[in-house]
Design an enzyme around this catalytic site. Structure first.
Site, PDB file in Angstrom:
ATOM      1  N   THR A 177       0.802  -1.289  -0.139  1.00  0.00           N
ATOM      2  CA  THR A 177       0.145  -0.076  -0.017  1.00  0.00           C
ATOM      3  C   THR A 177       1.062   1.176   0.165  1.00  0.00           C
ATOM      4  OG1 THR A 177      -0.022  -0.090   2.335  1.00  0.00           O
ATOM      5  CG2 THR A 177      -1.930  -1.257   1.114  1.00  0.00           C
ATOM      6  N   LYS A 196       3.660  -6.869   3.693  1.00  0.00           N
ATOM      7  CA  LYS A 196       3.533  -5.456   3.664  1.00  0.00           C
ATOM      8  C   LYS A 196       3.107  -4.528   4.926  1.00  0.00           C
ATOM      9  CE  LYS A 196       0.368  -3.626   3.145  1.00  0.00           C
ATOM     10  NZ  LYS A 196      -0.505  -2.592   4.224  1.00  0.00           N
ATOM     11  N   THR A 232      -0.109  -6.164  12.750  1.00  0.00           N
ATOM     12  CA  THR A 232      -0.637  -4.938  12.102  1.00  0.00           C
ATOM     13  C   THR A 232      -0.093  -5.039  10.492  1.00  0.00           C
ATOM     14  OG1 THR A 232      -0.511  -3.969  14.270  1.00  0.00           O
ATOM     15  CG2 THR A 232      -1.476  -2.875  12.407  1.00  0.00           C
ATOM     16  N   GLU A 249       5.393   4.314   7.373  1.00  0.00           N
ATOM     17  CA  GLU A 249       5.010   5.587   6.536  1.00  0.00           C
ATOM     18  C   GLU A 249       5.894   6.581   6.775  1.00  0.00           C
ATOM     19  OE1 GLU A 249       0.342   4.424   5.672  1.00  0.00           O
ATOM     20  OE2 GLU A 249       0.731   5.391   7.441  1.00  0.00           O
ATOM     21  N   ASN A 291      -0.885  10.208   5.683  1.00  0.00           N
ATOM     22  CA  ASN A 291      -1.996  10.025   6.443  1.00  0.00           C
ATOM     23  C   ASN A 291      -2.846  11.234   6.522  1.00  0.00           C
ATOM     24  OD1 ASN A 291      -1.778   7.280   7.360  1.00  0.00           O
ATOM     25  ND2 ASN A 291       0.240   8.041   8.185  1.00  0.00           N
TER      26      ASN A 291
END
Lengths: 407, 407
Positions: B153, B179, B190, B276, B402
């Protein structure tokens, strides 16, 4: 009860002063002092962090063993945490300086620090600061405001509030100031707050009122999930309102508790809304939870979620993150039952019901999420308990502020 | 044990394929399939979030009740979480499509999804994706790599690892892909991870080996503290290595556990380092803790602290934040005893000892903290337990990614 102007100098007999002592900041005030004309009953609650700053150890001893205080000395810039014996000695030396300069016994002088952890205080500058402020002490609202400004670190504005209420035919005032705005997380409030009142109340009830209030106010806010080493709330009561001392839990006590709840809630919300880098106050109301404990756990889980906070910053109705944060909170519930609303000054919108998203307007959701104060309401449909938590969005500026805080 | 090239197609009899199904992303692959030539023993561990995505419910039933599987279908873009009955039906329909197209019974088809929560899958595109991939299935390393790319993602690169080891005179291969990279927080990992091996092992021991490994690998990483609704680790063993089936905890079982630990640790660290917006892998080693539980709590508290993560991003040796995060972790210790080191490819530096900062070089600290992988070592001096947690720094890009993830 009526809200009035002012902060720590609003109540009778409380004076304040501030100065630029050059602790770490340049070109701004960084020390403040609060002084009461009469000795006060003093209550405090402190950080639950295992690593406790020297001032926390110092104040805990005074509030719990002496129970009386007349002066609070605060500095911003350096936290005096992780500073060993030397740090503790500086608390003692600060108080000794107050005794010498102002004449209040050192064991009735509370101290508080906020700023960088692990650096030693420049004690000579602290001493000079006390000497400079002593003749400046003043009961004006301006003096209180100057103190509120001096204790700021990354705060963008000072935080003060005051109320008046009647007890025993006398007008009683309760005022306070606080500073945030990073390392803000429950247990306890991860901040400094100073409350002053001219109420006459027993030491025991003063403590009890403060302790009962913290779990629903300061402990319900979070900026970044980091519980500081320095969290301190101090409440001083000098009795100068002239009421008959409150010694039992009667209607007068309840009136005081109501005022305390109002002042602490206002200060807590100010801190949350002025969290580091924040562009919005983020409120999470959990209603119809099974128990009060569950309601608190659920609301705090959402308010602490980085993904949810980033979503608020982006004004993006990515509600799945809210369900996700409710889900990993530790509280049990049926996801199929939960109802979610977004609410702000721009309106209220149902987003999620019966286990799926409703057909809401993304445009309207974005409009609601673009206000400076945004509320998420999660209806758990399980019981009668509710709780509210406050935080802020997570923005680029949080990173900017914290990637190089010391420089 | 030897590290080799490859991922999910490294082990004998495992094929893979990927396609651009147009689920949500444009101009990139977003669906993958893993196929074993023989039916596999299948084990899985899943998110602890109360809100569980539909594929999690589907896979849990298959791994626990059927215990056998031959195909895994994965899509990125939409998580199929908070999607109610319709979402569950889509798992069933995806599996039915595999049965129709590839001939594997629907109750031996595992599914996994990652992406936006609360949106429904475009099931027609999923069906077309399965039809497209069926004739492409291929055992090459390239096919495995294509699958690893398709499940990404916000990941910046694909994550694969494989090892070989000897069991019963046979060469056994274990490979995997995963991932990240947001909503990454322990309990469980997670993330999505898919492990394939040609080992012959009983269903019971396959499950046990996987369950025993998760707490020290995936559950020790955190990107943002958000435990996803979709976390899934699937482990498929098709027995094609030809070893005598492992049915007891002997040396062969230990050899497999060692390989599993290696593969899972590598994948976990890849996810943490590619969190991220991350610019660095952040490792926290707690040594000489009182208990293993304390060591885990302490290391995870530091790796999860927003302030510490922002400090790593800024290459700023603001070590007080580390002490603070240790202090609010919930584990008890004596702050005066803690010793802190920073370590990276650029060297190792003592920072804090005996309750105060040592006289270290800020320049050297910054040099150490500027590497792409940075370790904090906290020596609690209380016992013999230790634990390592992995995360990443907190950067502007985390916010960027985000604040408006859905657009």
């Amino acid at each position: 009860m009526e809200k009035i102007q002012g902060g720590v100098t609003a109540a009778k007999g409380f004076l304040a002063a501030a100065t630029a002592a050059g602790i770490k900041y340049k070109d701004r005030t960084d020390m403040a002092i609060i002084y009461s004309e009469k000795p006060c009953r003093a209550a405090g609650t402190f950080t639950t962090n295992v690593v406790k700053a020297a001032p926390v150890l110092w104040d805990r001893r005074i509030t719990e063993e002496v129970g009386q205080a007349q002066v609070v000395v605060v500095n911003s810039g350096i936290a005096n945490a992780c500073t060993g014996e030397e740090g503790l000695r500086y608390c003692q030396e600060t108080s000794a300086e107050v005794e010498k300069t102002i004449g209040v016994p050192a064991n009735q002088v509370l101290v508080a620090s906020t700023g960088v952890i692990g650096m030693q205080l420049p004690i000579d500058r602290i001493r000079t600061g006390v000497q400079t402020m002593a003749p400046m002490l003043n009961g004006s609202l301006e003096a209180g405001n100057a103190a509120a400004k001096a204790i700021m670190t990354t705060d963008t504005h000072e935080k003060e509030v005051a109320v008046q209420f009647e007890v025993d035919g006398k007008t009683v005032t309760l005022g306070g100031m606080c500073k945030g705005s990073g390392m803000i997380h429950p247990n306890m409030c991860t901040m400094l707050a100073f409350l002053t009142t001219d109420l006459a109340i027993s030491e025991e009830l003063l403590f009890e009122a403060l302790r009962a209030d913290i779990p629903d106010t300061y402990n319900m806010i979070s900026v970044d999930g980091d519980t500081s080493t320095n969290d301190t709330v101090l409440l001083l009561a000098n009795g100068m309102a002239g009421n008959a001392e409150i010694t039992e839990k009667n209607a007068d006590y309840e009136e005081f508790c109501k005022a305390l709840r109002f002042v602490n809630t206002e200060l807590a919300k100010m801190m949350a809304g002025d969290g580091e880098g924040a562009t919005a106050l983020f409120e999470v109301k959990v209603i119809h939870a099974r128990t009060k404990k569950d309601a608190k756990i659920l609301s705090k889980s959402v308010v602490c979620s980085s993904l949810t906070k980033a979503m608020i910053f982006g004004h993006d109705a990515n509600f799945g993150r809210i369900l996700c944060a409710l889900g990993y909170s530790g509280a049990q519930f049926d996801p199929e039952q939960v109802e979610l609303h977004f609410e702000s000054a721009a309106g209220k919108l149902l987003i999620f019901k019966d286990g799926v998203a409703v057909d809401y307007s993304e445009e309207e959701a974005t409009r609601i999420l673009s206000e400076p104060a945004v509320t998420v309401i999660a209806d758990m449909k399980m019981g009668d308990a509710e709780a509210t938590a406050w935080g802020c969005d997570l923005s680029y500026d949080y990173i900017k502020i914290n990637a190089d805080y010391r420089s």
